[in-house]
Design a protein around this motif. Structure first.
Motif, PDB file in Angstrom:
ATOM      1  N   ASP A 169       0.712  -1.345  -0.183  1.00  0.00           N
ATOM      2  CA  ASP A 169      -0.172  -0.138  -0.059  1.00  0.00           C
ATOM      3  C   ASP A 169       0.971   1.371   0.203  1.00  0.00           C
ATOM      4  O   ASP A 169       0.792   2.362  -0.266  1.00  0.00           O
ATOM      5  CB  ASP A 169      -0.702  -0.235   1.328  1.00  0.00           C
ATOM      6  N   ALA A 170       2.174   0.804  -0.697  1.00  0.00           N
ATOM      7  CA  ALA A 170       3.050   2.555   0.024  1.00  0.00           C
ATOM      8  C   ALA A 170       3.272   2.862  -1.467  1.00  0.00           C
ATOM      9  O   ALA A 170       2.784   2.674  -2.688  1.00  0.00           O
ATOM     10  CB  ALA A 170       4.668   1.872   0.263  1.00  0.00           C
ATOM     11  N   ALA A 171       3.337   4.627  -1.131  1.00  0.00           N
ATOM     12  CA  ALA A 171       3.554   4.996  -3.025  1.00  0.00           C
ATOM     13  C   ALA A 171       4.244   5.683  -2.923  1.00  0.00           C
ATOM     14  O   ALA A 171       4.701   6.614  -1.594  1.00  0.00           O
ATOM     15  CB  ALA A 171       2.259   5.284  -2.734  1.00  0.00           C
ATOM     16  N   PRO A 172       4.749   6.319  -4.059  1.00  0.00           N
ATOM     17  CA  PRO A 172       5.767   7.250  -4.181  1.00  0.00           C
ATOM     18  C   PRO A 172       5.822   8.314  -3.938  1.00  0.00           C
ATOM     19  O   PRO A 172       6.886   9.147  -2.704  1.00  0.00           O
ATOM     20  CB  PRO A 172       6.813   6.566  -5.850  1.00  0.00           C
ATOM     21  N   GLY A 230      13.258  13.884  -0.196  1.00  0.00           N
ATOM     22  CA  GLY A 230      13.724  13.954  -1.003  1.00  0.00           C
ATOM     23  C   GLY A 230      13.393  13.554  -2.641  1.00  0.00           C
ATOM     24  O   GLY A 230      13.235  13.790  -3.549  1.00  0.00           O
ATOM     25  N   TRP A 231      12.048  12.730  -2.553  1.00  0.00           N
ATOM     26  CA  TRP A 231      11.650  12.332  -3.753  1.00  0.00           C
ATOM     27  C   TRP A 231      10.781  13.431  -4.604  1.00  0.00           C
ATOM     28  O   TRP A 231      10.200  13.422  -5.579  1.00  0.00           O
ATOM     29  CB  TRP A 231      10.974  10.562  -3.552  1.00  0.00           C
ATOM     30  N   HIS A 254       9.384  13.281 -18.908  1.00  0.00           N
ATOM     31  CA  HIS A 254      10.398  13.430 -18.461  1.00  0.00           C
ATOM     32  C   HIS A 254       9.725  11.763 -18.240  1.00  0.00           C
ATOM     33  O   HIS A 254       8.211  11.524 -17.647  1.00  0.00           O
ATOM     34  CB  HIS A 254      10.742  14.201 -17.692  1.00  0.00           C
ATOM     35  N   THR A 255       9.763  10.666 -17.402  1.00  0.00           N
ATOM     36  CA  THR A 255       9.769   9.908 -16.721  1.00  0.00           C
ATOM     37  C   THR A 255       9.645   9.801 -15.174  1.00  0.00           C
ATOM     38  O   THR A 255      11.579  10.110 -15.038  1.00  0.00           O
ATOM     39  CB  THR A 255       9.038   8.492 -17.244  1.00  0.00           C
ATOM     40  N   LEU A 256       9.302   9.888 -13.888  1.00  0.00           N
ATOM     41  CA  LEU A 256      10.031   9.764 -13.323  1.00  0.00           C
ATOM     42  C   LEU A 256       9.455   8.063 -12.273  1.00  0.00           C
ATOM     43  O   LEU A 256       8.384   8.272 -11.825  1.00  0.00           O
ATOM     44  CB  LEU A 256      10.023  10.497 -11.951  1.00  0.00           C
ATOM     45  N   GLU A 257       9.453   6.905 -11.666  1.00  0.00           N
ATOM     46  CA  GLU A 257       8.721   5.814 -11.491  1.00  0.00           C
ATOM     47  C   GLU A 257       9.498   5.123 -10.289  1.00  0.00           C
ATOM     48  O   GLU A 257      10.922   4.830 -10.836  1.00  0.00           O
ATOM     49  CB  GLU A 257       8.584   4.808 -12.637  1.00  0.00           C
ATOM     50  N   GLU A 263      13.228  -0.073  -7.222  1.00  0.00           N
ATOM     51  CA  GLU A 263      13.942   0.257  -7.859  1.00  0.00           C
ATOM     52  C   GLU A 263      13.257   1.626  -8.419  1.00  0.00           C
ATOM     53  O   GLU A 263      12.494   1.954  -8.584  1.00  0.00           O
ATOM     54  CB  GLU A 263      13.727  -0.985  -9.741  1.00  0.00           C
ATOM     55  N   VAL A 264      13.930   2.336  -8.584  1.00  0.00           N
ATOM     56  CA  VAL A 264      13.841   4.048  -8.864  1.00  0.00           C
ATOM     57  C   VAL A 264      14.546   4.295 -11.043  1.00  0.00           C
ATOM     58  O   VAL A 264      15.448   3.797 -11.323  1.00  0.00           O
ATOM     59  CB  VAL A 264      14.255   4.734  -8.758  1.00  0.00           C
TER      60      VAL A 264
END
Length: 353
Positions: free
Chosen positions: A304-307, A313-314, A329-332, A341-342
């Motif tokens: 259930d965690a979200a970026p 920092g994120w 751009h993409t940020l995942e 993985e980022v």
């Protein structure tokens, strides 16, 4: 602020218009069965636009100056009206001279020059006003557009500077916490070495404080110093590797882009594992995009965690990328192979073939 188009562009636009007008007039009149001096008619219609082409830079400049003023009184409008009439007078003089010289209509008795001038001045007055107003409006629009772009750029720069000021204290406090941990563990030599490394990093931050973009090589060098500081605390519990081809070292990326993401790996992953872990960073390029992957080997994020909950920092990285690249751009962030993985994708720039 230089918003005036180059004279080459102005000449190209008027050349195209003159060529189209001259060709169309000759074609339509010949199709209608008229009999004129076709070569003379072509040159008459082609050079008809010469005066307007020559005064275009000045009219554009007037539109730009008008846009830069906060107010314009009635005297300003009188000046523009007088300028428009003067252009009409000069244009009529030029057109009458062309017609009397070339006689494109093959008229046996050409009207006196003064009659031709009057006919062209009165007949072309409305067109001259419309063309003057159009060119003037283009100059006004060019200035307004550049001013808007400049304001947007300044706003984005201010936003990025604000975000950067948040990142730097955040990094400083976390590094000082590392020093505190070393002191508590009575690893004084490591604490001193860490402070020396921190001093070097802070000096680097100050040197790059006015640069939002740096080369990938510079960013990786900064990150290597950060890893060195972290290894002072974690020792062999921390393993890291970087894979980046030399050809991409000149690629432009935002400064302090990678360190906050790597720090998230420590804070939410490796720091809580007695056995430590590994961080792997890889860089590649494809389809005009620079792809960066940062992987730590665990633990994975809860289901259930979200970026968005990954911390300052994120969120700062996300806002900086949005400010610099918009939607390009993409940020995942996602779980992978028991770790996290980022992935970042940025427009590739700064790399020479």
């Amino acid at each position: 602020m230089n918003t005036l188009p180059t004279r080459a562009w102005i000449a190209a636009v008027w050349f195209g218009l003159a060529l189209f007008d001259a060709t169309q007039n000759v074609f339509l009149m010949r199709t209608a069965g008229m009999h004129h001096a076709w070569t003379a008619l072509f040159f008459f219609r082609f050079f008809y636009w010469l005066v307007l082409a020559l005064v275009t830079p000045a009219v554009l400049q007037q539109g730009i100056r008008f846009a830069s003023r906060h107010r314009a009184g009635w005297r300003t409008w009188i000046i523009h009206l007088a300028a428009c009439l003067m252009i009409g007078v000069i244009s009529a003089v030029w057109t009458a001279t062309l017609e009397s010289t070339l006689n494109p209509w093959m008229v046996p008795d050409t009207p006196p020059w003064l009659v031709l001038w009057y006919q062209h001045f009165v007949g072309g007055l409305l067109a001259d006003v419309v063309i003057y107003a159009t060119v003037f409006a283009i100059g006004y629009g060019l200035h307004a557009r550049e001013r808007l772009l400049l304001e947007q750029a300044e706003r984005v720069k201010a936003q990025l500077d604000g975000l950067r000021r948040q990142i730097e204290p955040h990094f400083l406090f976390n590094t000082l916490n590392t020093v505190t941990g070393l002191v508590r563990e009575q690893r004084n030599d490591a604490a001193v070495d860490t402070l020396a490394g921190l001093s070097e990093l802070l000096r680097r931050m100050l040197d790059d404080s006015d640069r939002n973009l740096i080369s990938l090589g510079e960013e990786l060098a900064f990150l290597d110093k950060y890893f060195t500081i972290q290894k002072m605390r974690f020792g062999e519990r921390l393993q890291y590797s970087v894979q980046a081809p030399p050809s991409l070292m000149s690629a432009s990326i935002p400064s302090l882009l990678l360190q906050p993401l790597v720090e998230n790996g420590f804070k939410h992953g490796l720091a809580h594992r007695a056995q430590g872990g590994a961080i792997r960073l890889s860089v590649s390029a494809a389809g005009g995009m620079l792809d960066i992957v940062i992987y730590n080997d665990g633990p994975s994020m809860p289901a259930d965690a979200a970026p968005a909950r990954a911390g300052i920092g994120w969120s700062n990285v996300r806002e900086r990328l949005r400010g610099l690249y918009g939607e390009r751009h993409t940020l995942e962030m996602h779980n992978r192979d028991g770790g996290v993985e980022v992935r970042i994708a940025l427009p590739l720039s700064g790399v020479t073939a």
